[in-house]
Enzyme design. Sequence first.
Site, short mmCIF file in Angstrom:
data_model
loop_
_atom_site.label_atom_id
_atom_site.label_comp_id
_atom_site.label_asym_id
_atom_site.label_seq_id
_atom_site.Cartn_x
_atom_site.Cartn_y
_atom_site.Cartn_z
N CYS A 38 -17.42 34.31 41.23
CA CYS A 38 -16.88 35.52 41.33
C CYS A 38 -16.91 36.00 42.80
O CYS A 38 -16.19 36.73 43.28
CB CYS A 38 -17.40 36.63 40.72
SG CYS A 38 -19.16 36.66 40.63
N GLU A 49 -19.75 43.57 36.23
CA GLU A 49 -19.87 42.63 37.51
C GLU A 49 -18.56 41.90 37.48
O GLU A 49 -18.33 40.92 36.50
CB GLU A 49 -20.97 41.80 37.41
CG GLU A 49 -21.23 40.85 38.83
CD GLU A 49 -20.60 39.87 39.21
OE1 GLU A 49 -19.51 39.65 39.66
OE2 GLU A 49 -21.19 38.70 38.67
#
Length: 495
Positions: A298, A264
């Site tokens: 993120c 991720e």
Amino acid sequence: MSLTKHIELPNGVRYSQPLGLYINGEFVKSIEGKTFEVINPTDESIICSVYEATEKDVDIAVKAARDAFDGEWSAVTPAARGKLLHNLANLFEENRTLLSSVESLDNGKSLTYSVMDVNASASCLRYYSGWADKIHGKVIDTQPGTFNFTKHEPIGVCGQIIPWNFPLLMWAWKIGPAIATGNVVVLKSAEQTPLSALVAAELVSKAGFPKGVVNIISGFGKIAGAAISNHMGVDKVAFTGSTVVGRTILKAAANSNLKKVTLELGGKSPNIIFNDADLDKAIEWANMGIFFNHGQCCCAGSRIYVQEDIYETFVEKFKARISAIRLGDPFHDETFQGPQVSQIQFDRIMGYIEHGKKEGAHVLCGGKRYGSKGYFIEPTIFSNVKTDMKIMQEEIFGPVASIAKFKDVDEIVAIGNATSYGLAAAVHTKDLNTALSVSNRLKAGTCWVNCYNMLSTALPFGGFKESGVGRELGKAALANYTQIKTVQINMGGLG
């Protein structure tokens, strides 16, 4: 150095901080005795030192995990695994004040949001506790005289490397599905934020987990992280962090034992506001999209695109909204934005801000250090930003938003997809057709409509393009931690 240190937090919480490596059900000193300092990002003081894992410690942790996997853990039923995760979720909730306080000390995030992280961590662990006894294969009919079925089996020893922006939440995101599916874990916390992971490790023992099933180590990515990624005894590695490091982990997996990998990674997400959007609500969501967690997300909505008819109005209202953000001590109730996590991250963000200025982007507000102590940066907005500018293309990972205008759907879809990332996106409009059309055309793993950063344990999360491989959360995460075995039985019909 001792294995614990007594610490009193700014909110009056007193506790004993574990400093060792949690291996095989106990805290131990590192083999080489190395330690590293943990810095308080609010005032730049040293909180404590913790033991640093090296390759030798990773070897020991992997062996402990393997012994557990091949031994006692293999006999634990799926229902019992679920019960252990449920116990752990309960302990997170019972220790909410302690865990959230340590998180704010170590990471610098507002205590209000640290509490939310602990609640979400408990929710994640409880969610996967429910999945533990519901992972089934299939019976497949092929021809008379045969009996065929599939099984979803655990992969084995899972190396897990988590980031510093959501230490406890990423701890739960990784451990929950891995344990539910019957794996064992060696988890390395980020060197910037090891403290809450070690406190959580204490709860693993209290929850009743057998020794060696969950191992938590502190250390640096280039040493301990690399050792996990290259280890021949690790069957799978899961990583959350930068795309640059993700590439390194993929190479290590390929060069070692072709271990399974989920990643991720980074993002540069477009947050798109159309002319017909509810402007006041869109401004609130844009604020949450980029300045939540100090911009250290993120999936942060760092590229804000506003349709040209409402651009000027949005910019002025957004500037006014951002001026109301309260920076300061994370333990103060009114604080929304605390410090960035480290000096390195502070310098990196300030470097991007200076680069934006040099490229000709207009600083609408912020752009400077806040105060004289701690890693605080003013919430910063750049306006009239061009698509090819560095601040519009690269992940800054800080409280910096870039705003640009667009004309129509076709243009914004092209611009929105004009990045190597594809983690998230958002669309703000009252027109359902526009919402569905644009969200379908954007190359992103998650697309929010009239909201931002709305994550749920039940919803898969992960990226397109260079934003990752595989999915976290939801049922989809279980596939990352299982491998399918096909069994064919000749019942006498094949001669």
